[in-house]
Design a protein around this motif. Structure first.
Motif, short mmCIF file in Angstrom:
data_model
loop_
_atom_site.label_atom_id
_atom_site.label_comp_id
_atom_site.label_asym_id
_atom_site.label_seq_id
_atom_site.Cartn_x
_atom_site.Cartn_y
_atom_site.Cartn_z
N ILE A 148 -2.18 -7.85 -2.04
CA ILE A 148 -2.23 -6.94 -0.88
C ILE A 148 -1.56 -5.64 -1.31
O ILE A 148 -0.42 -5.65 -1.78
CB ILE A 148 -1.50 -7.57 0.33
N THR A 149 -2.30 -4.53 -1.19
CA THR A 149 -1.83 -3.31 -1.86
C THR A 149 -1.77 -2.11 -0.90
O THR A 149 -2.47 -2.08 0.11
CB THR A 149 -2.73 -3.00 -3.08
N PRO A 150 -0.96 -1.11 -1.24
CA PRO A 150 -0.77 0.05 -0.36
C PRO A 150 -1.72 1.20 -0.71
O PRO A 150 -2.51 1.09 -1.65
CB PRO A 150 0.67 0.45 -0.66
N TRP A 151 -1.56 2.31 0.01
CA TRP A 151 -2.50 3.42 -0.17
C TRP A 151 -2.05 4.44 -1.19
O TRP A 151 -2.84 5.25 -1.65
CB TRP A 151 -2.77 4.14 1.16
N ASN A 152 -0.78 4.45 -1.57
CA ASN A 152 -0.30 5.61 -2.32
C ASN A 152 -0.78 5.63 -3.77
O ASN A 152 -1.12 6.69 -4.29
CB ASN A 152 1.23 5.73 -2.23
N TYR A 153 -0.80 4.45 -4.42
CA TYR A 153 -1.39 4.33 -5.76
C TYR A 153 -2.32 3.11 -5.71
O TYR A 153 -2.02 2.06 -6.29
CB TYR A 153 -0.29 4.20 -6.84
N GLY A 205 -9.41 -4.85 5.64
CA GLY A 205 -9.06 -5.08 7.05
C GLY A 205 -7.58 -5.01 7.24
O GLY A 205 -6.84 -4.64 6.34
N GLU A 206 -7.15 -5.36 8.43
CA GLU A 206 -5.72 -5.28 8.73
C GLU A 206 -5.15 -6.65 9.05
O GLU A 206 -5.35 -7.58 8.31
CB GLU A 206 -5.46 -4.26 9.84
N SER A 207 -4.55 -6.76 10.25
CA SER A 207 -3.67 -7.91 10.51
C SER A 207 -4.33 -9.28 10.34
O SER A 207 -3.78 -10.14 9.65
CB SER A 207 -3.04 -7.77 11.88
N ALA A 223 0.92 -11.47 -4.11
CA ALA A 223 1.43 -10.32 -4.86
C ALA A 223 1.27 -9.13 -3.93
O ALA A 223 0.15 -8.67 -3.67
CB ALA A 223 0.64 -10.13 -6.14
N PHE A 224 2.37 -8.65 -3.40
CA PHE A 224 2.32 -7.62 -2.36
C PHE A 224 3.05 -6.37 -2.81
O PHE A 224 4.17 -6.44 -3.32
CB PHE A 224 2.98 -8.15 -1.08
N THR A 225 2.43 -5.23 -2.60
CA THR A 225 3.15 -3.95 -2.71
C THR A 225 2.96 -3.22 -1.40
O THR A 225 1.82 -3.06 -0.93
CB THR A 225 2.63 -3.09 -3.87
N GLU A 248 6.85 -5.92 -4.11
CA GLU A 248 7.27 -4.59 -4.58
C GLU A 248 7.32 -3.69 -3.36
O GLU A 248 6.28 -3.36 -2.78
CB GLU A 248 6.24 -4.04 -5.58
N LEU A 249 8.54 -3.28 -2.96
CA LEU A 249 8.68 -2.69 -1.63
C LEU A 249 9.21 -1.26 -1.67
O LEU A 249 9.20 -0.62 -2.70
CB LEU A 249 9.56 -3.61 -0.78
N GLY A 250 9.70 -0.85 -0.54
CA GLY A 250 10.14 0.54 -0.41
C GLY A 250 11.36 0.84 -1.26
O GLY A 250 12.04 -0.06 -1.77
N GLY A 251 11.62 2.12 -1.40
CA GLY A 251 12.81 2.54 -2.15
C GLY A 251 13.36 3.81 -1.54
O GLY A 251 12.66 4.52 -0.82
N ASN A 252 14.64 4.07 -1.80
CA ASN A 252 15.23 5.36 -1.42
C ASN A 252 16.06 5.80 -2.63
O ASN A 252 17.28 5.80 -2.60
CB ASN A 252 16.07 5.21 -0.16
N ILE A 283 5.45 8.32 -3.44
CA ILE A 283 5.54 7.31 -4.50
C ILE A 283 6.80 6.50 -4.23
O ILE A 283 7.84 7.06 -3.88
CB ILE A 283 5.63 7.96 -5.90
N CYS A 284 6.68 5.18 -4.42
CA CYS A 284 7.83 4.33 -4.14
C CYS A 284 9.03 4.75 -4.96
O CYS A 284 10.16 4.70 -4.51
CB CYS A 284 7.47 2.87 -4.45
N MET A 285 8.80 5.16 -6.22
CA MET A 285 9.93 5.42 -7.13
C MET A 285 10.18 6.91 -7.32
O MET A 285 10.71 7.33 -8.34
CB MET A 285 9.67 4.75 -8.47
N GLU A 385 16.75 7.10 5.13
CA GLU A 385 15.43 6.46 5.23
C GLU A 385 14.53 6.90 4.07
O GLU A 385 14.76 7.94 3.47
CB GLU A 385 14.78 6.81 6.57
N GLU A 386 13.50 6.10 3.83
CA GLU A 386 12.54 6.46 2.79
C GLU A 386 11.57 7.48 3.40
O GLU A 386 10.74 7.11 4.24
CB GLU A 386 11.77 5.20 2.36
N GLN A 387 11.66 8.77 2.97
CA GLN A 387 10.81 9.78 3.62
C GLN A 387 9.35 9.66 3.20
O GLN A 387 8.46 9.91 3.96
CB GLN A 387 11.35 11.20 3.39
N PRO A 452 9.68 -4.35 -17.62
CA PRO A 452 9.52 -4.84 -16.24
C PRO A 452 9.93 -3.80 -15.20
O PRO A 452 10.86 -3.02 -15.41
CB PRO A 452 10.46 -6.04 -16.18
N PHE A 453 9.22 -3.84 -14.08
CA PHE A 453 9.48 -2.91 -12.98
C PHE A 453 9.58 -3.70 -11.68
O PHE A 453 8.76 -4.57 -11.41
CB PHE A 453 8.30 -1.91 -12.88
N GLY A 454 10.57 -3.36 -10.87
CA GLY A 454 10.71 -4.03 -9.58
C GLY A 454 12.04 -3.67 -8.96
O GLY A 454 12.83 -2.92 -9.55
#
Ligand code: NAD
Length: 492
Positions: A148-153, A205-207, A223-225, A248-252, A283-285, A385-387, A452-454
């Motif tokens: 399940i993947t996000p929109w940014n990358y 799709g969504e939910s 495997a979720f980002t 792989e989740l949010g970051g600040n 970007i998360c990072m 917060e993560e802007q 490794p990244f995480g």
């Protein structure tokens, strides 16, 4: 560009599946233009994709590593040929400039090649012969993976999962984000062609679809980002069937600029600006808050603004002079604007950065002028917060301990960076709570797919990239062959 809208289908068992309902994807630079349509799959279709992947699993798991690598390499070559077309599509649906989309394809292919080249070494059986017996440590595939993947990358964060999952002998169902579903679907179609039917499936799709992909008993790994709040729901959904998970989740991410950082070093300053604003900060990072030693703070801000004004050129993603395009969607603009307005209301100063290259487009699309936020409070939402957008706060600190406590005072711990004299920077870096800390660079510029990244804390569980990125798609299976097995203790 007068392109016909593209229609994407789901892909189940090697067949394209048309759906009754579709979502449209607009061009963020020109929201009146529809770039394409993606299916809104039903829960039943998601179940069908999962069951197909489960049916395909046993025979795929039996294939040799050589066969898997050969297929992966064919997919990589086809993707290389398709890169120009896919990058164009990605820029149109996402808003990132063309060079940035090409960069995303580049890093995706770099990882796929690295995974393919290292698979044999990383996944081979580890046979340990001893006087008292023999142990074989095998790397078995896990089963069906939900990605399940996000929109940014969208492309790199899908291929980061698809390549190791398949190389390790798993089958997969991928669900991209509705905010950038098109280019990644093309990539998945190309990969799927090289693998047996049912090994690679694609649903949108969504939910409802998300719930099936995270609860269905035949899904073995998730495997979720994406965002930390979504991950909390996914962990709950997956609890009943105890699924293996990589999150792989949010970051600040904090950037700490030490007292010995050379503010006259223009290249370093540009690296930091890019680390804050590439992909419009989505970007998360990305470095999302900058802490600067008080002794150099004023000079740093002056030089930072100079560097930012040179590098940041906002406009049409297809204009070669442009470095930053629009934000991906209206909600994200609203969220980032809200953080900036809130910071102002608390007394912060906001300084606009860069040049607007295409003012007409700027009015039409989801554009934001990048900005710097000064005089914010350490606990203000713009800092805490993560802007995930084109704005960054710069705050002063007093000494290393202060900087480290500010950096660590966060629920997140994805990446971070330290800028200054190398040994000093390494000392500070080793005290930061993060999955990666980069020295004198940050974000994508410092990313290396060989390692490794995480995240730590609420930035995630598990690792992608590097050996760990392959090993997270296997279950260790120990075959123990003792010579003379006896209980270590036999009561009299
Ligand atoms: P999101 O969490 O809103 O969505 C991610 C994916 O989850 C989408 O495909 C979405 O449709 C799906 N989803 C939503 N609800 C679901 C549910 N209940 N069950 C299953 N799936 C569900 O994230 P986003 O807005 O697409 O991406 C931005 C976030 O991703 C940011 O927080 C960013 O930091 C994070 N991110 C992290 C990394 C990393 O490597 N750590 C990389 C990129 C982005």
């Amino acid at each position: 560009m007068a392109n016909e809208p593209l229609v994407i289908d789901a892909l189940i068992n090697g067949e394209k599946v048309k759906t009754d309902e579709q979502s449209h994807r607009e061009n963020p630079a020109n929201p009146g233009e529809i770039v394409g349509y993606a299916p809104i799959n039903t829960r039943e279709e998601a179940i069908q994709a999962i069951e197909t992947a489960a049916d395909a699993f046993p025979s795929w798991a039996e294939t040799s590593l050589d066969d898997r690598i050969k297929r992966m390499n064919r997919a990589i070559n086809k993707l290389k040929d398709a890169t120009p077309e896919i990058a164009q599509l990605l820029s149109r649906e996402h808003g990132k400039p063309l060079y940035d989309s090409e960069g995303e394809m580049g890093v995706s292919l770099m990882w796929m090649e690295h995974a393919s080249n290292t698979t044999k070494d990383v996944l081979k059986d580890d046979v340990r012969e001893r006087d008292d017996g023999k142990t074989i440590i095998k790397n078995d595939p896990i089963g069906v993976v939900s990605a399940i993947t996000p929109w940014n990358y969208p492309i790199s964060l899908s291929t980061i999962k698809i390549a190791p999952a398949l190389l390790a002998g798993n089958t997969i169902v991928v669900k991209p984000s509705p905010f950038a579903p098109l280019a990644v679907s093309k990539v998945i179609e190309i990969i799927a062609e090289e693998f047996p039917k049912g090994a690679v499936n694609l649903v949108h799709g969504e939910s409802g679809v998300g719930v099936e992909l995270t609860t269905h008993p035949k899904v073995d790994k998730i495997a979720f980002t994406g965002g930390t709040e979504t991950a909390k729901k996914i962990m709950k959904s997956a609890a009943d069937t105890i699924k293996n998970m990589t999150l792989e989740l949010g970051g600040n991410d904090a950037a700490i600029v030490l007292s010995d950082f050379d503010v006259e070093d223009e290249r370093a300053m540009r690296r930091l600006v890019i680390a804050n604003f590439l992909t419009a900060g989505q970007i998360c990072m990305i470095a999302k808050r900058i802490y600067v030693h008080r002794s150099i703070y004023d000079k740093f801000v002056e030089k930072y603004i100079e560097a930012a004004n040179k590098w940041i050129r906002v406009g049409d993603p297809f204009n070669k002079d442009v470095t930053i395009g629009p934000v991906n969607n209206a909600d994200q603009v609203k969220y980032v604007q809200g953080l900036i307005t809130d910071a102002k209301s608390r007394g912060a100063r906001v300084i606009q950065l860069g040049q607007l290259i295409d003012p007409e487009m700027f009015e039409k699309g989801y554009y934001m002028q990048p900005s710097l936020v000064l005089d914010a409070g350490y606990k203000d939402p713009i800092v805490e917060e993560e802007q995930f957008g084109p704005t960054v706060p710069i705050l002063p600190y007093d000494d290393d301990d202060h900087a480290i406590s500010l950096a660590n005072d966060s629920i997140y711990g994805l990446t971070s960076s330290v800028w200054g004299e190398e040994e000093h920077a390494i000392q500070v870096a080793s005290r930061i709570e993060a999955g990666t800390t980069m020295i004198n660079t940050a974000a994508v510029q410092g990313l290396d797919v060989r390692f490794p990244f995480g995240g730590v804390k609420q930035s995630g569980v598990g690792r992608e990239y590097g050996e760990e990125g392959l090993l997270s798609y296997v279950a260790t299976h120990v075959i123990n062959v003792p010579k003379d097995p006896e209980l270590p203790y036999i009561p009299e």
